[in-house]
Motif scaffolding. Structure first.
Motif, PDB file in Angstrom:
ATOM      1  N   ALA A  41       0.696  -1.164   0.051  1.00 34.84           N
ATOM      2  CA  ALA A  41       0.054  -0.095   0.096  1.00 34.84           C
ATOM      3  C   ALA A  41       0.792   1.334   0.532  1.00 34.84           C
ATOM      4  N   ILE A  42       1.705   1.417   0.468  1.00 34.56           N
ATOM      5  CA  ILE A  42       3.339   2.388   0.742  1.00 34.56           C
ATOM      6  C   ILE A  42       3.773   2.475  -0.242  1.00 34.56           C
ATOM      7  N   LEU A  43       3.593   1.546  -1.012  1.00 37.82           N
ATOM      8  CA  LEU A  43       4.393   1.346  -2.322  1.00 37.82           C
ATOM      9  C   LEU A  43       3.899   2.265  -3.488  1.00 37.82           C
ATOM     10  N   VAL A  44       2.678   1.698  -3.452  1.00 38.68           N
ATOM     11  CA  VAL A  44       1.725   2.174  -4.584  1.00 38.68           C
ATOM     12  C   VAL A  44       1.638   4.113  -4.103  1.00 38.68           C
ATOM     13  N   PHE A  45       0.327   4.067  -2.888  1.00 36.73           N
ATOM     14  CA  PHE A  45       0.939   5.444  -2.397  1.00 36.73           C
ATOM     15  C   PHE A  45       2.228   6.112  -2.843  1.00 36.73           C
ATOM     16  N   LEU A  46       3.597   5.928  -2.757  1.00 38.11           N
ATOM     17  CA  LEU A  46       4.344   6.810  -2.899  1.00 38.11           C
ATOM     18  C   LEU A  46       4.835   6.676  -4.069  1.00 38.11           C
ATOM     19  N   TRP A  47       4.648   6.073  -5.250  1.00 41.23           N
ATOM     20  CA  TRP A  47       4.801   5.901  -6.849  1.00 41.23           C
ATOM     21  C   TRP A  47       3.885   7.051  -7.046  1.00 41.23           C
ATOM     22  N   ALA A  48       2.265   6.861  -6.766  1.00 40.09           N
ATOM     23  CA  ALA A  48       1.629   7.793  -7.452  1.00 40.09           C
ATOM     24  C   ALA A  48       1.756   9.073  -7.091  1.00 40.09           C
ATOM     25  N   LEU A  49       2.233   8.993  -5.739  1.00 37.68           N
ATOM     26  CA  LEU A  49       1.612  10.348  -5.530  1.00 37.68           C
ATOM     27  C   LEU A  49       2.126  11.799  -6.186  1.00 37.68           C
ATOM     28  N   PRO A  50       3.541  11.846  -6.512  1.00 41.18           N
ATOM     29  CA  PRO A  50       3.820  12.464  -7.705  1.00 41.18           C
ATOM     30  C   PRO A  50       3.154  12.466  -8.944  1.00 41.18           C
ATOM     31  N   LEU A  51       2.369  11.912  -9.261  1.00 43.81           N
ATOM     32  CA  LEU A  51       1.814  11.726 -10.423  1.00 43.81           C
ATOM     33  C   LEU A  51       0.340  12.212 -10.642  1.00 43.81           C
ATOM     34  N   ASN A  52      -0.546  12.988  -9.310  1.00 48.27           N
ATOM     35  CA  ASN A  52      -1.608  13.353  -9.070  1.00 48.27           C
ATOM     36  C   ASN A  52      -1.887  14.292 -10.239  1.00 48.27           C
ATOM     37  N   VAL A  59      -2.355  14.353 -16.320  1.00 47.91           N
ATOM     38  CA  VAL A  59      -3.878  14.768 -16.680  1.00 47.91           C
ATOM     39  C   VAL A  59      -4.412  13.039 -16.969  1.00 47.91           C
ATOM     40  N   ASN A  60      -3.861  11.913 -17.184  1.00 47.70           N
ATOM     41  CA  ASN A  60      -4.152  11.095 -17.211  1.00 47.70           C
ATOM     42  C   ASN A  60      -4.128   9.779 -16.000  1.00 47.70           C
ATOM     43  N   ARG A  61      -4.320  10.449 -14.614  1.00 51.92           N
ATOM     44  CA  ARG A  61      -3.800   9.462 -13.556  1.00 51.92           C
ATOM     45  C   ARG A  61      -4.057   8.307 -12.873  1.00 51.92           C
ATOM     46  N   ASN A  62      -5.605   8.576 -13.859  1.00 52.05           N
ATOM     47  CA  ASN A  62      -5.812   7.132 -13.031  1.00 52.05           C
ATOM     48  C   ASN A  62      -5.406   5.217 -14.420  1.00 52.05           C
ATOM     49  N   VAL A  63      -4.529   6.578 -15.659  1.00 51.77           N
ATOM     50  CA  VAL A  63      -3.747   5.312 -16.411  1.00 51.77           C
ATOM     51  C   VAL A  63      -2.133   4.610 -15.301  1.00 51.77           C
ATOM     52  N   ILE A  94       1.209   2.068 -12.396  1.00 52.59           N
ATOM     53  CA  ILE A  94       1.452   1.667 -10.818  1.00 52.59           C
ATOM     54  C   ILE A  94       1.412   0.604 -10.144  1.00 52.59           C
ATOM     55  N   ILE A  95      -0.014   0.009 -10.083  1.00 51.44           N
ATOM     56  CA  ILE A  95      -0.541  -1.310  -9.183  1.00 51.44           C
ATOM     57  C   ILE A  95       0.020  -2.861  -9.643  1.00 51.44           C
ATOM     58  N   ILE A  96      -0.490  -2.702 -11.711  1.00 57.83           N
ATOM     59  CA  ILE A  96       0.166  -3.609 -12.009  1.00 57.83           C
ATOM     60  C   ILE A  96       1.310  -3.906 -11.906  1.00 57.83           C
ATOM     61  N   ALA A 145      -1.760  -3.214  -2.796  1.00 59.65           N
ATOM     62  CA  ALA A 145      -1.657  -2.520  -4.142  1.00 59.65           C
ATOM     63  C   ALA A 145      -2.679  -1.722  -4.738  1.00 59.65           C
ATOM     64  N   LEU A 146      -3.719  -2.557  -3.864  1.00 62.32           N
ATOM     65  CA  LEU A 146      -5.380  -2.188  -4.589  1.00 62.32           C
ATOM     66  C   LEU A 146      -5.948  -0.962  -3.014  1.00 62.32           C
ATOM     67  N   THR A 147      -4.629  -0.973  -2.133  1.00 61.85           N
ATOM     68  CA  THR A 147      -5.549  -0.142  -0.561  1.00 61.85           C
ATOM     69  C   THR A 147      -4.990   1.061  -0.865  1.00 61.85           C
ATOM     70  N   GLY A 148      -3.292   1.224  -1.574  1.00 58.70           N
ATOM     71  CA  GLY A 148      -2.822   2.096  -1.697  1.00 58.70           C
ATOM     72  C   GLY A 148      -3.219   2.805  -2.295  1.00 58.70           C
ATOM     73  N   ALA A 149      -3.488   1.962  -3.865  1.00 57.16           N
ATOM     74  CA  ALA A 149      -4.829   3.217  -5.262  1.00 57.16           C
ATOM     75  C   ALA A 149      -5.655   3.535  -4.428  1.00 57.16           C
ATOM     76  N   VAL A 150      -6.684   2.683  -3.744  1.00 58.32           N
ATOM     77  CA  VAL A 150      -7.916   4.233  -2.811  1.00 58.32           C
ATOM     78  C   VAL A 150      -7.154   5.167  -1.374  1.00 58.32           C
ATOM     79  N   VAL A 151      -6.159   4.576  -1.659  1.00 57.96           N
ATOM     80  CA  VAL A 151      -5.548   5.735  -0.149  1.00 57.96           C
ATOM     81  C   VAL A 151      -5.067   6.961  -1.333  1.00 57.96           C
ATOM     82  N   THR A 152      -4.286   6.813  -1.929  1.00 56.10           N
ATOM     83  CA  THR A 152      -4.309   7.970  -2.664  1.00 56.10           C
ATOM     84  C   THR A 152      -4.965   8.500  -3.591  1.00 56.10           C
ATOM     85  N   THR A 153      -6.121   7.780  -4.352  1.00 58.48           N
ATOM     86  CA  THR A 153      -7.207   8.622  -4.762  1.00 58.48           C
ATOM     87  C   THR A 153      -8.396   9.474  -3.513  1.00 58.48           C
ATOM     88  N   ILE A 154      -8.247   8.871  -2.585  1.00 56.91           N
ATOM     89  CA  ILE A 154      -8.810   9.444  -1.818  1.00 56.91           C
ATOM     90  C   ILE A 154      -7.657  11.129  -1.577  1.00 56.91           C
TER      91      ILE A 154
END
Length: 141
Positions: free
Chosen positions: A66-77, A80-84, A89-91, A125-134
């Motif tokens: 969860a922390i791994l996904v959060f740390l990698w996704a945070l700079p991409l928040n 334009v296509n952050r969901n992509v 990142i999840i995969i 990974a999925l939890t990290g994505a949810v936390v990142t989205t929130i």
């Protein structure tokens, strides 16, 4: 920031903004932390009956990824296509978890391959994505 084309093909194309590599340093360092923790000999991990009852090992895997996904996704928040990017990142995180199970099986002493660890990594990974989205939605307000 400069916009550029990341990928263009017959089915889709999307633009991205350049992100400084330094913003990914926490994520890069976390990859190494996970690697070190997952190859530690099993004898170095404290044994406790309560840990086994509470599936402590699975919670650790979930938290690490969860922390791994959060740390990698945070700079991409702000992308334009952050969901992509978040999906990629999840995969990649799940694939890293699978790869680490094979490393544990073939390289790490006294460690073994465990499919339930891969399930916990995926859940993390999925939890990290949810936390990142929130976090992104809260930060956007």
């Amino acid at each position: 920031m400069n916009k550029g084309l990341l990928f263009s093909g017959p089915f889709f194309s999307f633009a991205y903004m350049k992100v400084a590599v330094t913003k990914f340093l926490p994520g890069i360092m976390w990859v190494f932390v996970i690697f070190i923790l997952l190859i530690m000999p099993g004898s170095d991990i404290p044994a406790n009956e309560w840990f086994e009852i509470l599936f402590f090992d699975k919670w650790i895997h979930t938290g690490l990824f969860a922390i791994l996904v959060f740390l990698w996704a945070l700079p991409l928040n702000t992308q334009v296509n952050r969901n992509v990017f978040l999906t990629v990142i999840i995969i990649l995180s799940v694939l890293y978890g699978v790869a680490m199970e094979y490393v544990q099986k073939h390289i790490a002493p006294t460690r073994s391959f465990d499919i339930t660890d891969m399930i916990a990594d995926t859940a993390g990974a999925l939890t990290g994505a949810v936390v990142t989205t929130i976090f992104y939605k809260r930060d956007k307000k």
